[in-house]
Design an enzyme around this catalytic site. Sequence first.
Site, PDB file in Angstrom:
ATOM      1  N   GLU A 417      29.841  45.283  40.624  1.00 48.12           N
ATOM      2  CA  GLU A 417      29.871  43.912  40.113  1.00 48.12           C
ATOM      3  C   GLU A 417      28.492  43.280  39.960  1.00 48.12           C
ATOM      4  O   GLU A 417      28.152  42.317  40.634  1.00 48.12           O
ATOM      5  CB  GLU A 417      30.780  43.061  41.000  1.00 48.12           C
ATOM      6  CG  GLU A 417      32.195  43.582  40.921  1.00 48.12           C
ATOM      7  CD  GLU A 417      33.230  42.745  41.646  1.00 48.12           C
ATOM      8  OE1 GLU A 417      32.950  42.315  42.769  1.00 48.12           O
ATOM      9  OE2 GLU A 417      34.312  42.544  41.091  1.00 48.12           O
ATOM     10  N   GLU A 493      38.974  50.431  41.964  1.00 46.28           N
ATOM     11  CA  GLU A 493      39.731  49.557  42.860  1.00 46.28           C
ATOM     12  C   GLU A 493      41.078  49.296  42.214  1.00 46.28           C
ATOM     13  O   GLU A 493      41.162  49.038  41.009  1.00 46.28           O
ATOM     14  CB  GLU A 493      39.017  48.217  43.084  1.00 46.28           C
ATOM     15  CG  GLU A 493      37.711  48.361  43.837  1.00 46.28           C
ATOM     16  CD  GLU A 493      36.944  47.051  44.007  1.00 46.28           C
ATOM     17  OE1 GLU A 493      37.573  45.972  44.048  1.00 46.28           O
ATOM     18  OE2 GLU A 493      35.707  47.121  44.091  1.00 46.28           O
TER      19      GLU A 493
HETATM   20  C1  GAL Z   1      36.574  43.391  43.742  1.00 52.49           C
HETATM   21  C2  GAL Z   1      35.305  43.665  44.480  1.00 52.49           C
HETATM   22  C3  GAL Z   1      35.526  43.924  45.926  1.00 52.49           C
HETATM   23  C4  GAL Z   1      36.452  42.909  46.504  1.00 52.49           C
HETATM   24  C5  GAL Z   1      37.731  42.934  45.756  1.00 52.49           C
HETATM   25  C6  GAL Z   1      38.701  41.892  46.224  1.00 52.49           C
HETATM   26  O1  GAL Z   1      36.322  42.669  42.604  1.00 52.49           O
HETATM   27  O2  GAL Z   1      34.617  44.742  43.943  1.00 52.49           O
HETATM   28  O3  GAL Z   1      34.304  43.908  46.586  1.00 52.49           O
HETATM   29  O4  GAL Z   1      35.887  41.653  46.370  1.00 52.49           O
HETATM   30  O5  GAL Z   1      37.488  42.641  44.413  1.00 52.49           O
HETATM   31  O6  GAL Z   1      38.981  41.949  47.544  1.00 52.49           O
END
Ligand code: GAL
Length: 962
Positions: A417, A493
């Site tokens: 990010e 993620e």
């Molecule tokens: C993503 C980010 C993580 C965490 C997650 C939400 O956007 O990369 O670090 O913030 O969202 O828990």
Amino acid sequence: MSSTAADAVSWYEDMSPGSGGLAPRSWYPASDAPRVSLNGEWAFRFSPDAGARDESFARPGFDASGWRTVEVPGHWALQGAGGAPAYTNVVYPFPVDPPRVPSENPTGDHLLRFTPPAGLPEGGDWVLRFDGVESCARVWLNGQELGDFKGSRLAHEFAVGGLLGAGENVLAVRVHAWSSGSYLEDQDQWWLPGIFRDVTLLHRPRGAPRDFFVHAGYDHRDGCGTLRVECEGAEGRILVPELGVDAPAGEPVTLPVEPWTAETPRLYDAELVTPGERIALRVGFRTVAVEDGVIKVNGRRLLLRGVNRHEFHPETGRTVDARTMRHDLVLMKRHNINAVRTSHYPPHPAFLDLCDELGLWVIDECDLETHGFVDLEWRGNPVDDERWTPALLDRAERMVERDKNHASVIIWSLGNECGTGRGLSAMAGWIRGRDPERLLHYEGDLSCQDVDLYSRMYPTHAEVELIGQRAEEPWGDPELDARRRAMPFIMCEYAHAMGNGPGGLSEYQRLFERYERCQGGFVWEWIDHGLAHPEHGFAYGGDFGEELHDGNFVCDGLLFPDRTPSPGLVEYKKVIEPVRIGPASRPGAFTVTNGYDFTDLGHLDFLWSHEVEGVIVASGALKVPELAPGASAEVAAETAGGEGVWTVRAVLAEDTAWAGRGHVVAWGQAESGAPRPPAPAAGARPVRGAGVITLGPGVFDAATGAPVRLGDLAVEGLRLDMWRAPTDNDNGAAWQPDERYGVRWRELGLHRMRHRVDAVEAGRDALTVRTRVAPAGSDLGLRTTYRWTSAGDRLGLTVSVVPEGDWRVPLPRLGIRFGLPAAFGRARWFGGGPGEAYPDTRAAAMLGLWERDVDALQTPYVRPQENGARADVRWAELTDDSGSGLRAEGGTPFWFTARRWTNERLDAAEHLPDLVAGDRVWVGLDHAVQGIGSQSCGPGVLPEHRLHAAPAEFSFVFSPLG
Ligand code: GAL
């Protein structure tokens, strides 16, 4: 380089990565060159700001007798030594004015007096290494400044040879919470300054290598490995006794080997022998490549069943000891996880050794995130400002150089990010030049111009499906579009494990299995970052009085902070199990499919059992052929058939490094003979008495029609229930485009429904109670009719619900609830178990007979919320110590909860200690419940798991026990 009052920016605020240090090199756990750990108690002084530039503490002879001590490695704020932890997800907790940071800059001065042990070698050099300091450090040895550095989760070394004395030495380290580096470290986690990883003195004998690079590829076509070890700064030989290799460093050796994979982490003990140092190595042979649009290792497609792992411990923060690291990996392996993304920074270096040893695919991510610039429309983003490029390159080099000798690391990630920018391209260019044998990842640039994989966070199932078909929305530039469309796809993620959930895992897994391009993903995230707290149990954002914070968004893991697996982890284990066991054509027969990428099923035993209402009537071993990856076979238990539940378990046939023989890897069930609905209870006639109506064993309030007794048992407040304490996923994230039902439910007043009694009719063979259930201020309502009947000592209830008004949102739940005296705290049920389940988190619910105390039915989400439902329940009993109580059978399978507080009290609680047992056990028997989804950061509940407000009828039969 000391600062003067005239300096515009101090050393910790300039954009440079630091000064005075050595070039980065590989980490290895040991060699024959001596090392001295400087971990332990250090003298410590805290200042709330960096204003006092007094550096006299670094001079020899400084009297620190008035200082307190802290444990190194550690975070001072977690040792009561000053300041407090602070949590933000995206926003910088200071004004954004890069590279400047606030004057209120918590500062820790650290002093260590140490005398090197006697008998250490003379000659050569000594190196002082810091494995991790947040956010920057300036270092002096015996009064001489060695230099300074930024890059918190990276190693930094200084040559100290001439300065190190045989007697007492004084090491002084100044650490600031904020530095220019903080702009590059805006990860979603606690801000926790300190010397949080090891500090070590390492001897560098004359003739020791400066560095080395192990290349160990595997050619699946001929089964040969090629080993080549580059050795810098010394002549070297590489020895692999088991393979009979003894070759000069730099020369390739090719010979038949067993390859390394995460499933078969075969390592060969080796030694790099140089004139000054012998270094023990463990070599794993493997080749990673993108071929035909998919990631392949050793020629085979991978399916990543991954998690994102931050380093976290509830007491020590990001100081994580070796036992805990191993424990994390053992837990992952036991839950079928085969991949880790080291979000969002290189982990403690020893962690990667453990990944090599236990077998995990690793995405090693650079310590880089500038997410806070997103709210500024990325103005001033360091990754697109050339002045920062040296700092970015320094970070890339420090990661790659430190971690390049691990078989487990197959992908480098530029960071997380950061938006887009030239600095990222520069990093990618450098990494490609240095290590072309691994793949490159970065999610934040949708053009994918610098990387080898198309990676996304939290896409919907529908989008993943399109991507799987290589039919996603085109990217503007046709050339980049074609390149990206040809790439493999992963989700770095997905499935946000915040609170209850994540829902929808099974549906994602089906897409990974259907589309070759979809090579799995990494659940966000491994562990809740709840900090141990005397009052709150586990603390989250805001609990330390932070001015800006993001609440419990920091608690979004598959493990609770104390590392107890949450139901989400149990679900994930089931969803990603590497063997699929499903019912085949006839009772007792199963189809077994090998879902491993590399191994056959030879390491597993298969056991079957046949149960009727939880009692095993037959069991045995199943012969399953040693299926190759992807292959299936139909196998049958030797059983007479009949009714009941057949369960097949695939268990480890031998002990492994991460679980013992008998550990269950996968299971499947088949049920034969439909569950028998209870006999309709009818026959008895309601009888009116003084203020009550009696029907069979039931006594009802004549005015409200609500039951007050069942036999000897007091029953309280039985009525329709549609409220649940919204989960984090119900509440969703503010930035989610879709409707956030948790918020909507509260707006509609579903937490304050009123129950109007329209009629209590004692008929010939039934007691009928007509009601309307609705919130104030709304014309939405649920016409609800309770029809009570009885035969013998059984009491039947049929509930009919007809929604009125324009219901546009799903209901949280639909069922009944009632209170029993607190003594009835033992639950037994036949249905899904042993753990919690909801419509889209129910893969791991195993049909059987289960028994738990009511207290053990609760799932301790750090922020309390709906939890603890058991799926597919045919009947449930609540009893006291003597065995008396109540039995409820469902006309159709139902959802069962029991807790020592109402849903309203659960909803009001903010931390676990707010939940206090009352004098009732509140029982919920739900006809249907709303799914969970992942909207706290991802897509919401899939349509098929939503509980639409529609006419419904459901029934139960109650009988007294004992
Ligand atoms: C993503 C980010 C993580 C965490 C997650 C939400 O956007 O990369 O670090 O913030 O969202 O828990």
